[in-house]
Scaffold this active site. Structure first.
Site, PDB file in Angstrom:
ATOM      1  N   ARG A  10      64.870  17.718   6.552  1.00  0.00           N
ATOM      2  CA  ARG A  10      65.837  17.180   5.588  1.00  0.00           C
ATOM      3  C   ARG A  10      67.275  17.445   6.039  1.00  0.00           C
ATOM      4  NH1 ARG A  10      64.830  13.388   3.584  1.00  0.00           N
ATOM      5  NH2 ARG A  10      66.340  13.559   1.906  1.00  0.00           N
ATOM      6  N   CYS A 148      72.836  26.396   0.519  1.00  0.00           N
ATOM      7  CA  CYS A 148      73.467  25.369  -0.315  1.00  0.00           C
ATOM      8  C   CYS A 148      73.939  25.979  -1.631  1.00  0.00           C
ATOM      9  CB  CYS A 148      72.490  24.230  -0.577  1.00  0.00           C
ATOM     10  SG  CYS A 148      70.876  24.741  -1.204  1.00  0.00           S
ATOM     11  N   THR A 149      73.168  26.919  -2.165  1.00  0.00           N
ATOM     12  CA  THR A 149      73.518  27.540  -3.443  1.00  0.00           C
ATOM     13  C   THR A 149      74.734  28.445  -3.310  1.00  0.00           C
ATOM     14  OG1 THR A 149      71.183  27.436  -4.089  1.00  0.00           O
ATOM     15  CG2 THR A 149      72.603  28.877  -5.383  1.00  0.00           C
ATOM     16  N   HIS A 175      67.056  24.500  -9.509  1.00  0.00           N
ATOM     17  CA  HIS A 175      67.061  23.948  -8.153  1.00  0.00           C
ATOM     18  C   HIS A 175      66.000  22.879  -7.932  1.00  0.00           C
ATOM     19  CE1 HIS A 175      67.339  23.889  -3.787  1.00  0.00           C
ATOM     20  NE2 HIS A 175      68.329  24.774  -3.820  1.00  0.00           N
TER      21      HIS A 175
END
Length: 333
Positions: A10, A148-149, A175
């Site tokens: 991804r 990402c968090t 999430h």
């Protein structure tokens, strides 16, 4: 300088999309599990972000995107990837497997000069765009773009702390599902709950994202921790941060500080909205964090909850490129 991507999952695929959209030069991709023909297909068709708008094809054993030739390798071990053959110097390590300095350093054997790990790292210095990029120096060879968090939380925590002083705080991220989860109940020895069907459940999970903020903003070290709920959506997540503040303020003061930061020093990384948004409104949003002014709440002058959205795939992938660009600028100075 030329970029190589290890791991075409991804993040690897979206980092390539991000690179193409801003003119960064990717010259090589390595993935032992994806044959070239299949790479073309996987890059072109994306269930979340849509069909790639440009041209993708295979030609002379290479991946060609919008006329640009990308060399493809299928090596299992990083030390065997001949990056220098393609002229790749800056490597995006997006397999999720080689996340320590030692493991990521294997890329240097094939001619790489720098590695950016697209995940948190136990020992590599972590960077969040808009928060601590100035700490990067030429001598660093392996760095991490954090998670990402952390990229969503850190800008918000920075603004709160600089304006109102965070005494302590707890974060929850609601999430979206990721590739490590299971479509139906399956074995997951290290995380039993994580092995439960992703589409059927709200799954509590651990995350190091809040503690990692203390690594990128040292004054907050030990003041934040958090957890996650994995929910059945394909993309876009949201951070819920509850903090005790050292300075009294109104919720309007917080909104004003966020808006000012989003239009100033954190522009492009921190967004601000007063609209009645929901998660899908942020698919394809390339900012790290979008503060939701209407969703936050305040109990007292020093106790508040703030809410901020993020496209955990797309926004993060953009930051990987931003970090690479910053490194190249510093390295060539």
């Amino acid at each position: 300088s030329k970029i190589g991507i290890n791991g075409f999952g991804r993040i690897g695929r979206l980092v390539l999309r991000a690179a193409l959209s801003c003119g960064a030069q990717v010259v090589a991709v390595n993935d032992p599990f994806i044959a070239l023909e299949y790479m073309v297909y996987m890059f072109k068709y994306d269930s979340t972000h849509g069909v790639f708008k440009g041209e993708v094809k295979m030609e002379d054993g290479a991946l060609v995107v919008d006329g640009k030739k990308i060399t493809v390798f299928n090596e299992m071990k990083p030390e065997n990837i001949p990056w220098s053959k393609a002229g790749a110097e800056y490597i995006v390590e997006s397999t999720g497997v080689f996340t320590t300095i030692e493991k990521a350093s294997a890329h240097f054997k094939g001619g790489a000069k720098k590695v950016v790990i697209s995940a948190p790292s136990a020992d590599a210095p972590m960077f969040v765009c808009g928060v601590n990029l100035e700490k990067y120096s030429k001598d660093m060879t392996v760095v991490s773009n954090a998670s990402c968090t952390t990229n969503c939380l850190a800008p918000v925590a920075k603004v709160l702390h600089e304006n109102f002083e965070i005494v302590e705080g707890l974060m929850t991220t609601v999430h979206a599902v990721t590739a490590t989860q299971k479509t139906v109940d399956g074995p997951s020895a290290k995380d039993w709950r994580g092995g439960r069907g992703a589409a059927q459940n709200i799954i509590p999970s651990s995350t190091g994202a809040a503690k990692a903020v203390g690594k990128v903003i040292p004054e907050l070290d030990g003041k934040l921790t958090g957890m996650a709920f994995r929910v059945p959506t394909p993309d876009v997540s949201v951070v819920d941060l509850t903090v005790r503040l050292g300075k009294e303020c109104s919720y309007d003061d917080i909104k004003a500080a966020m808006k000012t930061a989003s239009e100033g020093p954190l522009q492009g990384f921190l967004g601000y909205t007063e609209d009645d948004v929901v998660s899908s409104d942020f698919i394809g949003d390339n900012r790290s964090s979008i503060f939701d002014a209407k969703a936050g709440i305040q109990l007292s002058k020093t106790f508040v909850k703030v809410v901020s959205w993020y496209d955990n795939e797309f926004g993060y992938s953009q930051r990987v490129i931003d970090l690479l660009k910053h490194m190249q600028k510093v390295d060539s100075a």
